[in-house]
Design a protein around this motif. Structure first.
Motif, PDB file in Angstrom:
ATOM      1  N   SER A  72      -0.451  -2.425 -10.543  1.00 33.54           N
ATOM      2  CA  SER A  72      -0.856  -1.158 -10.337  1.00 33.54           C
ATOM      3  C   SER A  72       0.869  -0.203 -10.645  1.00 33.54           C
ATOM      4  N   VAL A  73       1.431  -1.221  -9.837  1.00 34.39           N
ATOM      5  CA  VAL A  73       2.667  -0.478  -9.340  1.00 34.39           C
ATOM      6  C   VAL A  73       4.149  -0.582 -10.617  1.00 34.39           C
ATOM      7  N   LYS A  74       4.242  -0.061 -11.409  1.00 36.45           N
ATOM      8  CA  LYS A  74       5.777  -0.088 -11.946  1.00 36.45           C
ATOM      9  C   LYS A  74       6.894   0.569 -11.707  1.00 36.45           C
ATOM     10  N   GLY A  75       7.780  -0.179 -12.260  1.00 35.25           N
ATOM     11  CA  GLY A  75       8.500  -0.287 -12.400  1.00 35.25           C
ATOM     12  C   GLY A  75      10.109   0.437 -11.366  1.00 35.25           C
ATOM     13  N   LEU A  76       9.614  -0.676 -10.247  1.00 33.88           N
ATOM     14  CA  LEU A  76      10.605  -0.290  -8.854  1.00 33.88           C
ATOM     15  C   LEU A  76      11.807  -1.204  -9.405  1.00 33.88           C
ATOM     16  N   ASP A  77      12.921  -0.337  -8.471  1.00 37.73           N
ATOM     17  CA  ASP A  77      14.353  -0.951  -8.480  1.00 37.73           C
ATOM     18  C   ASP A  77      14.233  -1.731  -7.496  1.00 37.73           C
TER      19      ASP A  77
ATOM     20  N   ASN B 167       0.652  -1.500   0.176  1.00 36.07           N
ATOM     21  CA  ASN B 167       0.406  -0.185   0.044  1.00 36.07           C
ATOM     22  C   ASN B 167       0.731   0.722   0.304  1.00 36.07           C
ATOM     23  N   ALA B 168       2.252   0.994   0.160  1.00 41.81           N
ATOM     24  CA  ALA B 168       2.793   2.784   0.694  1.00 41.81           C
ATOM     25  C   ALA B 168       4.009   2.794  -1.371  1.00 41.81           C
ATOM     26  N   LEU B 169       3.929   1.633  -1.517  1.00 38.48           N
ATOM     27  CA  LEU B 169       4.881   1.450  -2.665  1.00 38.48           C
ATOM     28  C   LEU B 169       3.859   2.805  -3.851  1.00 38.48           C
ATOM     29  N   SER B 170       4.777   3.193  -4.784  1.00 42.25           N
ATOM     30  CA  SER B 170       3.918   4.013  -5.710  1.00 42.25           C
ATOM     31  C   SER B 170       5.917   3.239  -6.525  1.00 42.25           C
ATOM     32  N   SER B 171       4.683   3.613  -8.292  1.00 41.84           N
ATOM     33  CA  SER B 171       5.526   2.743  -9.784  1.00 41.84           C
ATOM     34  C   SER B 171       6.927   4.182  -9.562  1.00 41.84           C
TER      35      SER B 171
END
Length: 326
Positions: A137-142, A109-113
């Motif tokens: 829905s959350v993309k491109g995490l490093d 819930n705390a993550l954003s793309s």
């Protein structure tokens, strides 16, 4: 012309009725009484302060039974947030499972793309990773590991890596990338550690540690209960040093005492893991831990400011509140 006390009382009473009972907007009520919205807001606030309006919260799902305890812990430990979960029993297995499941939901819930995220290591985090559900829905995490691999007694290979946790987490998201840290947690000597830290791949990961958006870490127990100490033979070699200096826990092998003072170990320069400074500079660091024996570990870590959000169980939370102040 200023309102008389009787007029103010009447407007407070009727405005409160219209606002809270009839669901009229502030703009509609202000227009009705020919007053400004700031004046209306002050009147509504006064109505609550004077007891004209009282608000009751009915928790029909019993979802907020720990809210007061969470807020009390936030204040006591100086944290941004606390999430307390109920458990069926106080067994460590039940505690780890419940915390892991709650941590998975909170973390996602705390993550954003596009975020850069750091992952620690531990049994609770492994449980968390297993509970995580896909979120496309959350993309491109490093995603980067925060520490090198552990080598158990009798083994010459580093088989327990935060890398595997990172891969599990990455599999739940779209276009997530993982930077692998193929180093030991504790190098055999300072020269080897210095050489490893100077390599291009490792330098790249440690540069990212300086710019994390969010991290999630386990909070390990005192030396007698520490999973890391039990598994990492280089730490076993300084077990009595850890005991003698009264360290109550560690996060990513950064040890500390109950006052939150960081360790000065004989092996300190051999450790290949995120620095305390990097953790303190990360906006959101979630610490997931529970169990009565970890109460001093959690308190010491909070005082050291190595995390700012805690996910724990009801039994541990109550012990934390009861623990004597510094």
């Amino acid at each position: 012309m200023p309102l008389s006390s009787e007029e103010r009382y009447y407007i407070k009473l009727k405005a409160s009725y219209l606002y809270y009972k009839e669901n009229k907007t502030q703009a509609e009520i202000a227009e009705l009484f020919h007053i400004s919205r700031p004046t209306l807001i002050k009147l509504l606030n006064d109505a609550r302060k004077e007891g004209i309006v009282t608000i009751e919260i009915h928790d029909i799902r019993m979802g907020s039974q720990y809210i007061e305890l969470e807020q009390e812990l936030c204040k006591k430990l100086g944290l941004k947030d606390v999430k307390i979960v109920g458990v069926g029993s106080a067994s460590q297995e039940a505690v780890n499972s419940s915390i892991g499941e709650a941590a998975a939901a909170y973390f996602v819930n705390a993550l954003s793309s596009g975020m850069t995220i750091g992952i620690g290591w531990g049994n609770t985090l492994q449980t968390m990773a297993n509970f995580m559900r896909p979120d496309l829905s959350v993309k491109g995490l490093d995603i980067i590991p925060l520490l090198g691999g552990l080598r158990s007694t009798g083994s010459d290979s580093y088989t327990m890596f935060a890398n595997s946790l990172c891969e599990t987490v990455a599999s739940r998201f779209q276009d997530a990338s993982v930077s692998m840290l193929y180093t030991p947690l504790i190098a055999q000597d300072r020269k080897i550690a210095k050489t490893l830290l100077a390599s291009e791949d490792v330098t790249s990961i440690f540069d990212k540690m300086k710019h994390l958006d969010i991290a999630i870490v386990g909070i390990d127990g005192d030396p007698a209960h520490s999973t890391t100490v039990k598994l990492e033979k280089n730490l076993q070699s300084i077990y009595y040093e850890l005991q003698q200096k009264q360290y109550v826990g560690n996060i990513c092998s950064r040890f500390y005492n109950l006052k939150g003072e960081l360790a000065t170990l004989s092996l300190e320069e051999n450790i290949i893991a995120v620095s305390p400074e990097n953790l303190r500079n990360t906006p959101t660091v979630i610490g997931a831990a529970g169990g009565e024996y970890k109460v001093p570990s959690i308190i010491g870590a909070a005082r050291a400011k190595l995390f700012n959000i805690l996910i724990t169980d009801e039994y541990t939370a109550k012990k934390l509140v009861e623990y004597p102040a510094e």
